[in-house]
Write a protein that holds these residues in place. Structure first.
Motif, mmCIF file in Angstrom:
data_model
loop_
_atom_site.group_PDB
_atom_site.id
_atom_site.type_symbol
_atom_site.label_atom_id
_atom_site.label_comp_id
_atom_site.label_asym_id
_atom_site.label_seq_id
_atom_site.Cartn_x
_atom_site.Cartn_y
_atom_site.Cartn_z
ATOM 1 N N HIS A 27 0.809 -1.215 0.000
ATOM 2 C CA HIS A 27 0.000 0.000 0.000
ATOM 3 C C HIS A 27 0.845 1.269 0.000
ATOM 4 C CE1 HIS A 27 -3.500 2.444 0.603
ATOM 5 N NE2 HIS A 27 -3.277 2.705 1.864
ATOM 6 N N PHE A 28 2.004 1.243 0.671
ATOM 7 C CA PHE A 28 2.802 2.456 0.860
ATOM 8 C C PHE A 28 4.182 2.381 0.198
ATOM 9 C CE2 PHE A 28 -0.070 2.255 4.542
ATOM 10 C CZ PHE A 28 -0.629 3.523 4.532
ATOM 11 N N THR A 29 5.021 1.452 0.672
ATOM 12 C CA THR A 29 6.439 1.508 0.321
ATOM 13 C C THR A 29 6.701 1.207 -1.145
ATOM 14 O OG1 THR A 29 6.795 0.623 2.558
ATOM 15 C CG2 THR A 29 8.724 0.850 1.146
ATOM 16 N N ALA A 30 6.155 0.101 -1.652
ATOM 17 C CA ALA A 30 6.447 -0.293 -3.030
ATOM 18 C C ALA A 30 5.933 0.718 -4.057
ATOM 19 C CB ALA A 30 5.892 -1.684 -3.307
ATOM 20 N N PRO A 31 4.677 1.194 -3.955
ATOM 21 C CA PRO A 31 4.250 2.173 -4.963
ATOM 22 C C PRO A 31 5.012 3.486 -4.879
ATOM 23 C CG PRO A 31 2.528 1.848 -3.312
ATOM 24 C CD PRO A 31 3.551 0.784 -3.088
ATOM 25 N N THR A 32 5.378 3.907 -3.659
ATOM 26 C CA THR A 32 6.194 5.116 -3.532
ATOM 27 C C THR A 32 7.539 4.923 -4.215
ATOM 28 O OG1 THR A 32 5.139 5.812 -1.462
ATOM 29 C CG2 THR A 32 7.342 6.665 -1.901
ATOM 30 N N GLU A 33 8.158 3.745 -3.980
ATOM 31 C CA GLU A 33 9.446 3.455 -4.600
ATOM 32 C C GLU A 33 9.323 3.433 -6.114
ATOM 33 O OE1 GLU A 33 12.620 1.282 -6.424
ATOM 34 O OE2 GLU A 33 10.581 0.504 -6.247
ATOM 35 N N GLN A 34 8.269 2.829 -6.639
ATOM 36 C CA GLN A 34 8.098 2.753 -8.084
ATOM 37 C C GLN A 34 7.872 4.138 -8.695
ATOM 38 O OE1 GLN A 34 5.166 -0.285 -9.134
ATOM 39 N NE2 GLN A 34 5.908 -1.590 -7.489
ATOM 40 N N PHE A 35 7.097 4.974 -8.010
ATOM 41 C CA PHE A 35 6.794 6.312 -8.502
ATOM 42 C C PHE A 35 8.063 7.159 -8.587
ATOM 43 C CE2 PHE A 35 5.272 10.700 -7.855
ATOM 44 C CZ PHE A 35 4.308 10.795 -8.843
ATOM 45 N N VAL A 36 8.846 7.192 -7.506
ATOM 46 C CA VAL A 36 10.023 8.065 -7.510
ATOM 47 C C VAL A 36 11.185 7.443 -8.282
ATOM 48 C CG1 VAL A 36 9.331 9.188 -5.372
ATOM 49 C CG2 VAL A 36 10.861 7.226 -5.267
ATOM 50 N N ARG A 37 11.222 6.119 -8.367
ATOM 51 C CA ARG A 37 12.265 5.491 -9.175
ATOM 52 C C ARG A 37 12.144 5.953 -10.619
ATOM 53 N NH1 ARG A 37 11.041 -0.328 -10.852
ATOM 54 N NH2 ARG A 37 10.910 -0.675 -8.607
ATOM 55 N N GLY A 96 17.632 4.918 -8.522
ATOM 56 C CA GLY A 96 17.000 3.734 -9.086
ATOM 57 C C GLY A 96 16.996 2.579 -8.119
ATOM 58 N N VAL A 97 16.658 1.390 -8.597
ATOM 59 C CA VAL A 97 16.520 0.207 -7.749
ATOM 60 C C VAL A 97 17.784 -0.007 -6.930
ATOM 61 C CG1 VAL A 97 16.207 -2.281 -7.722
ATOM 62 C CG2 VAL A 97 14.925 -0.897 -9.343
ATOM 63 N N GLY A 98 17.605 -0.141 -5.617
ATOM 64 C CA GLY A 98 18.735 -0.373 -4.739
ATOM 65 C C GLY A 98 19.543 0.870 -4.443
ATOM 66 N N GLY A 99 19.045 2.028 -4.872
ATOM 67 C CA GLY A 99 19.766 3.274 -4.659
ATOM 68 C C GLY A 99 19.770 3.695 -3.207
ATOM 69 N N PRO A 100 20.503 4.755 -2.890
ATOM 70 C CA PRO A 100 20.652 5.182 -1.493
ATOM 71 C C PRO A 100 19.336 5.641 -0.870
ATOM 72 C CG PRO A 100 21.582 6.812 -2.984
ATOM 73 C CD PRO A 100 21.254 5.614 -3.808
ATOM 74 N N THR A 101 19.051 5.089 0.292
ATOM 75 C CA THR A 101 17.866 5.457 1.066
ATOM 76 C C THR A 101 18.317 5.934 2.440
ATOM 77 O OG1 THR A 101 16.459 3.846 -0.078
ATOM 78 C CG2 THR A 101 15.710 4.609 2.075
ATOM 79 N N MET A 102 17.807 7.078 2.875
ATOM 80 C CA MET A 102 18.126 7.591 4.200
ATOM 81 C C MET A 102 17.242 6.901 5.232
ATOM 82 S SD MET A 102 19.726 9.519 6.344
ATOM 83 C CE MET A 102 20.592 10.819 5.447
ATOM 84 N N LEU A 103 17.860 6.186 6.150
ATOM 85 C CA LEU A 103 17.135 5.550 7.244
ATOM 86 C C LEU A 103 17.170 6.478 8.442
ATOM 87 C CD1 LEU A 103 18.481 1.886 6.901
ATOM 88 C CD2 LEU A 103 16.601 3.007 5.673
ATOM 89 N N LEU A 104 15.994 6.876 8.914
ATOM 90 C CA LEU A 104 15.869 7.839 10.008
ATOM 91 C C LEU A 104 15.391 7.125 11.257
ATOM 92 C CD1 LEU A 104 14.080 10.564 7.881
ATOM 93 C CD2 LEU A 104 16.419 10.701 8.743
#
Length: 484
Positions: free
Chosen positions: A363-373, A450-458
């Protein structure tokens, strides 16, 4: 202290009372950005505000949009509710000639609940800390904002919530200079359904803002025309729209309760729909197939979004069969639900947590990742994050809405979401500085590529990670239904 801002519609008087420790921030409350959507304008697009003479008082919040909230709760918060609700609130260091960055925030609530005057969204602290102008917006909600019945109400009657938001952003472009803001440096942030709306505005080519922040958006929830028509049919079956006289607001709210929300995740009956006018295609399709406005985007989710919704369910609900049924509902026909469950079981030993993790990603993470990727792969600046800061309430983890007190710094307004101790306030300081760096036009961390790119973990340990949960997110590629 009072201040007067001169807009092209008339003068407004704001004050700094009620801002607590941020007494040097001037607040303009209940500022109208469109004519009241009442009477003949109920089912119509927003219209310009009539001009006024003299100085209009803007020291009290305007009415909140009609929604399912008790009179007792309204009275406790000193709020009123009315269809005459198209107002915004502005927090500014000064209504002067300075050109400060502007942050416009679109609240969440499934496009059925919420308002811009919520204590959690008080913009005084953020405006003071960043020397920026913060704006929150009220817009039509529920049936009044989302009913898809063009045959009944005519052209221009669909997606009224989005039309209101777009009208408010046009107002900000034209008028925010009177409040010490820079109309050429507007960032729009949306959380939850606000982020869904923001994705739809981007997909529709809206050019009324310069940067975008998407927080915890269930971006797959934009509805097909068929789904929106089904919701309209349920409402029409109640009979309130087929009689000669227009129904009252209370009758409409009562009829909303008859609409089936669906299985997990809910269908989102009041989210935007593909109407062929405001939205031509689903945002996930647009992101993949053609250019959107080439603006920087900061986007992410919390690690455990769905846990707060599952918290209302008894432990006995989470059986192996229930988890498989949920996996099948998410994955769809033709996909192995057991394989989905097996993938998540390695990291989640409790069935409740496993069931919630699947919905969080779908519902949240995957579609957000696909949209911004897709946005990043077209050469645009994208900054991805995952909030891992846990709620102090046992079992909730980093749940939905926990980003709000951290971003606005109003920890005491909802201590159960992210805490209110020294550690939580330090986390808020970190988040605020990163968000403010983005709003000011900077790059808060390494770009997502893109896929596997840098993600900031807060979280307790904040930092960049590559390849974060790429395997689990890949499960949901091509799992969303066809839109049309």
């Amino acid at each position: 202290m009072t201040a007067v801002a001169h807009t092209s519609y008339g003068a407004l008087r704001g004050d700094s009372t009620g801002s607590g420790a941020c007494g040097d921030i001037v607040v303009f409350r209940g500022v109208p950005y469109a004519a009241p959507p009442t009477g003949e304008l109920r089912w119509r697009p927003p219209q310009p505000v009539p001009k006024w003479t003299g100085v209009r008082d803007a020291t009290a919040f305007g009415p909140i949009p009609p929604q399912d909230i008790s009179p007792e709760r309204l009275a406790k918060r000193s709020l009123t509710m009315s269809e005459d609700c198209l107002t915004l609130n502005i927090w500014t260091p000064a209504a002067d000639g300075n050109r400060r960055p502007v942050l416009v925030f679109l609240h969440g609530g499934g496009q059925a609940l919420g308002h811009g005057s919520a204590p959690l969204l008080d913009g005084a602290g953020l405006a003071r800390r960043g020397d920026i102008v913060v704006v929150t917006v009220n817009f039509r909600l529920g049936v009044l904002g989302s009913l898809y019945a063009p045959d009944w109400h005519g052209p221009g009657s669909t997606n009224l919530t989005l039309r209101d938001q777009r009208h408010a952003l046009q107002w900000v472009r034209e008028q925010i200079g009177a409040f010490g803001g820079n109309p050429g440096a507007v960032t729009v942030a949306g959380q939850s359904s606000g982020a869904i709306a923001l994705s739809a505005l981007l997909a529709g080519g809206c050019d009324l803002f310069d940067r975008a922040i998407l927080q915890s958006g269930g971006l797959e929830r934009v509805r097909s025309m068929a789904a929106a028509s089904s919701v309209a049919a349920q409402l029409l079956a109640t009979g309130i729209l087929t009689r000669a006289e227009e129904p009252g607001g209370a009758e409409i709210l009562a009829a909303q309760r008859c609409i089936d929300p669906g299985f997990v995740p809910p269908q989102g009956p009041f989210h935007p729909c593909i109407d062929g006018d405001v939205i031509a295609e689903h945002p996930l399709v647009v992101a993949r197939t053609r250019d959107m406005p080439a603006i920087p985007v900061l986007a992410g989710t919390t690690r455990d979004e769905w846990r707060i919704f599952d918290a209302v369910l008894d432990e006995g609900v989470f059986t192996e069969q229930y988890v498989r049924d949920r996996a099948h509902a998410l994955a769809g026909d033709g996909h192995d639900a057991d394989a989905v469950v097996a993938t998540y079981r390695a990291d989640h030993h409790k069935l409740r947590e496993l069931a919630g993790a699947m919905v969080t990603d779908y519902h949240f993470t995957a579609p957000t990742e696909q949209f911004v990727r897709a946005h990043a792969e077209r050469g645009n600046a994208v900054f991805r994050y995952e909030l891992q800061w846990p709620s102090p309430r046992a079992g909730l983890g980093a749940c939905h809405d926990s980003c709000l007190p951290l971003v606005f710094g109003n920890m005491d307004a909802a201590p159960s979401l992210a805490g209110d101790d020294a550690a939580a306030r330090h986390m808020s300081d970190v988040v605020q500085e990163l968000w403010l760096e983005f709003v000011r036009g900077g790059e808060p961390w390494e770009r997502y590529d893109g896929v596997g790119g840098p993600t900031m973990l807060l979280g307790a340990e904040t930092g960049i990670e590559r390849g974060h949960r790429a395997g689990q997110l890949a499960i949901w590629e091509n799992r969303y239904p066809a839109y049309g």
